[in-house]
Design an enzyme around this catalytic site. Structure first.
Site, PDB file in Angstrom:
ATOM      1  N   HIS A  88     -16.942 -25.952 -31.372  1.00  0.00           N
ATOM      2  CA  HIS A  88     -17.815 -25.410 -29.812  1.00  0.00           C
ATOM      3  C   HIS A  88     -18.411 -26.627 -29.279  1.00  0.00           C
ATOM      4  O   HIS A  88     -18.968 -27.633 -29.793  1.00  0.00           O
ATOM      5  CB  HIS A  88     -18.617 -24.290 -30.427  1.00  0.00           C
ATOM      6  CG  HIS A  88     -19.783 -24.548 -31.194  1.00  0.00           C
ATOM      7  ND1 HIS A  88     -21.024 -25.091 -30.716  1.00  0.00           N
ATOM      8  CD2 HIS A  88     -19.950 -24.440 -32.735  1.00  0.00           C
ATOM      9  CE1 HIS A  88     -21.868 -25.140 -31.833  1.00  0.00           C
ATOM     10  NE2 HIS A  88     -21.223 -24.745 -32.787  1.00  0.00           N
ATOM     11  N   ASP A 100     -23.844 -30.494 -33.993  1.00  0.00           N
ATOM     12  CA  ASP A 100     -23.343 -29.014 -33.906  1.00  0.00           C
ATOM     13  C   ASP A 100     -23.252 -28.624 -32.699  1.00  0.00           C
ATOM     14  O   ASP A 100     -24.518 -28.329 -31.879  1.00  0.00           O
ATOM     15  CB  ASP A 100     -24.815 -28.215 -34.634  1.00  0.00           C
ATOM     16  CG  ASP A 100     -24.463 -26.779 -34.896  1.00  0.00           C
ATOM     17  OD1 ASP A 100     -23.220 -26.289 -34.681  1.00  0.00           O
ATOM     18  OD2 ASP A 100     -25.262 -25.791 -35.252  1.00  0.00           O
ATOM     19  N   GLU A 123     -20.920 -20.753 -28.710  1.00  0.00           N
ATOM     20  CA  GLU A 123     -20.629 -20.238 -30.318  1.00  0.00           C
ATOM     21  C   GLU A 123     -22.236 -19.811 -30.704  1.00  0.00           C
ATOM     22  O   GLU A 123     -22.328 -19.080 -31.584  1.00  0.00           O
ATOM     23  CB  GLU A 123     -20.250 -21.459 -31.085  1.00  0.00           C
ATOM     24  CG  GLU A 123     -20.000 -21.021 -32.434  1.00  0.00           C
ATOM     25  CD  GLU A 123     -21.103 -21.485 -33.432  1.00  0.00           C
ATOM     26  OE1 GLU A 123     -20.956 -21.097 -34.631  1.00  0.00           O
ATOM     27  OE2 GLU A 123     -22.076 -22.049 -32.902  1.00  0.00           O
ATOM     28  N   GLU A 124     -23.164 -20.723 -30.199  1.00  0.00           N
ATOM     29  CA  GLU A 124     -24.576 -20.608 -30.715  1.00  0.00           C
ATOM     30  C   GLU A 124     -25.307 -19.077 -30.320  1.00  0.00           C
ATOM     31  O   GLU A 124     -26.236 -18.815 -30.943  1.00  0.00           O
ATOM     32  CB  GLU A 124     -25.425 -21.858 -30.267  1.00  0.00           C
ATOM     33  CG  GLU A 124     -24.987 -23.093 -30.908  1.00  0.00           C
ATOM     34  CD  GLU A 124     -25.171 -23.385 -32.080  1.00  0.00           C
ATOM     35  OE1 GLU A 124     -25.680 -22.479 -32.817  1.00  0.00           O
ATOM     36  OE2 GLU A 124     -24.907 -24.241 -32.702  1.00  0.00           O
ATOM     37  N   ASP A 177     -16.669 -27.122 -37.864  1.00  0.00           N
ATOM     38  CA  ASP A 177     -18.151 -27.058 -37.394  1.00  0.00           C
ATOM     39  C   ASP A 177     -19.202 -28.093 -38.564  1.00  0.00           C
ATOM     40  O   ASP A 177     -18.536 -28.651 -39.225  1.00  0.00           O
ATOM     41  CB  ASP A 177     -18.670 -25.668 -37.572  1.00  0.00           C
ATOM     42  CG  ASP A 177     -19.956 -25.413 -36.514  1.00  0.00           C
ATOM     43  OD1 ASP A 177     -20.594 -25.996 -36.345  1.00  0.00           O
ATOM     44  OD2 ASP A 177     -19.643 -24.220 -35.826  1.00  0.00           O
ATOM     45  N   HIS A 221     -29.801 -28.207 -35.940  1.00  0.00           N
ATOM     46  CA  HIS A 221     -30.491 -27.400 -34.953  1.00  0.00           C
ATOM     47  C   HIS A 221     -32.118 -28.090 -35.055  1.00  0.00           C
ATOM     48  O   HIS A 221     -32.959 -27.301 -34.946  1.00  0.00           O
ATOM     49  CB  HIS A 221     -30.909 -25.994 -35.549  1.00  0.00           C
ATOM     50  CG  HIS A 221     -29.580 -25.053 -35.315  1.00  0.00           C
ATOM     51  ND1 HIS A 221     -29.549 -23.878 -34.974  1.00  0.00           N
ATOM     52  CD2 HIS A 221     -28.289 -25.445 -35.460  1.00  0.00           C
ATOM     53  CE1 HIS A 221     -28.352 -23.434 -34.760  1.00  0.00           C
ATOM     54  NE2 HIS A 221     -27.720 -24.254 -35.113  1.00  0.00           N
TER      55      HIS A 221
END
Length: 360
Positions: A67, A181, A213-214, A236, A324
């Site tokens: 993504h 990510d 995606e997130e 991922d 994250h």
């Protein structure tokens, strides 16, 4: 791909600023690097990029999806003193946010800011023990008024991204960057098509970089609907458990020990037939791998596998530290081995094999 060219690709992908719903920067980088290896490159209407490479035009369709988006923020309002308030876009942990440098992407250009809050020196002893809540944070862009912030070009709806530059560490196999990510998934999709360049494969391969995606695996829905794949791979990041304080029960993957085969996550149960083929292939080619499960997270596979009448799908992830946050660490060998594994599996996915594993 020579190592310095590979590092250049990884730097361009991770340095790109693209929060959910505003993926253009990363999409342009993705397009630049994947186009030389694709027969056709196009977008779905949500902003996902699809690069198509045909081996056998009558063969099954194989989707390899990373993504484009990274967790970030969006400007929601500006107060009279010029301080910027924001909404998180994607999952953030309040403890990693304070005092971090960010960039507000405006129509007039980039505006630098820093995430602030009430200083601890004036808090009660009790309040100091608690993490600051996200709702009590703001971004200081150095403006003195709402009007000056507007002059800078800052307005509600603007994207805000963490500021960090791609950096190989002293151990050069370890790479530090924002947005692993999931720009590493995008890089794997590029590398898979590159390795298939000039190779025979009994199928049509789709290297995909999905949008949003997130915030709910959204671009995977639209791109899978566009492609209608027969087999899906979500690529991922996964959780690395090799830092202090993490028990093997919580997370036992180590960076550098091979790609993770995801058995189960909150968005899907991995397809047994496809999983078995991938593991057999890894064993045959001596490609290292690790098992993992993530009861609290999901990947694009969660959307891909329930497309149309169902798609046998597997998530293959890269163990990554500090996801994250502003910057995360992964191991270059895991990237290489993930691409190698997916390529070796794709070479076997003819019509008969796909039919066999679908109902395994």
């Amino acid at each position: 791909m020579a190592n310095n060219e590979q590092l250049k690709m990884l730097k361009e992908l991770t340095d790109a600023r693209s929060i959910p719903g505003d993926e253009k920067e990363a999409r342009e980088v993705m397009k630049k690097w994947i186009t030389p290896y694709a027969d056709k490159v196009y977008n779905d209407h949500l902003g996902s990029l699809i690069a198509e490479k045909t081996g056998d035009e009558n063969g099954p369709k194989i989707m390899v999806a990373g993504h484009l988006d990274e967790v970030g923020f969006m400007v929601t309002r500006i107060d009279d003193k010029g301080f910027v308030y924001f909404q998180t876009v994607g999952g953030w942990w309040n403890q990693v946010m304070l005092a971090q440098r960010v960039t507000v992407l405006t129509k007039k250009g980039d505006v630098t800011g820093i995430i602030g809050s009430k200083p601890p020196h004036i808090l009660s002893a009790e309040a100091r023990k608690k993490p600051v809540e996200i709702k009590d944070m703001f971004i200081d862009i150095g403006a003195t008024s709402k009007e000056e912030a507007a002059e800078f070009g800052v307005k509600p709806g603007d994207s805000v991204v963490p500021y960090f530059e791609f950096t190989p560490l002293k151990n050069e196999k370890l790479l530090l960057a924002k947005a692993w990510d999931n720009r590493i998934g995008c890089a794997i999709a590029i590398e898979v098509l590159r390795r298939l360049d000039g190779e025979k494969h009994p199928n049509r391969v789709y290297g995909v970089a999905t949008a949003q995606e997130e915030v709910g695996l959204r671009g995977a829905k639209t791109s899978a609907h566009t492609i209608e794949p027969d087999i899906g791979f979500g690529v991922d990041v996964g959780i690395a458990g090799d830092t202090p304080g993490v028990s093997a029960k919580e997370a036992d993957s180590k960076i550098g020990d091979g790609p993770q085969i995801v058995l189960y996550d909150a968005s899907m149960v991995s397809h047994k037939g496809l999983r078995d083929l991938v593991i057999e292939t890894a064993d045959k080619h001596n490609i290292p791998y690790q098992y993992t499960s993530m009861p609290g997270g999901g990947t694009d596979s969660g959307s891909i596998h329930v497309t149309a009448s169902g798609v046998p799908t597997l998530s293959i992830t890269i163990a990554t530290r500090y996801i994250h946050t502003h910057a995360a660490i992964l191991h270059q060998d895991d990237f290489e081995h993930a691409a190698q594994l997916i390529v070796e599996v794709i070479k076997q996915l003819d019509k008969d094999t796909v039919e066999q594993i679908t109902f395994a």
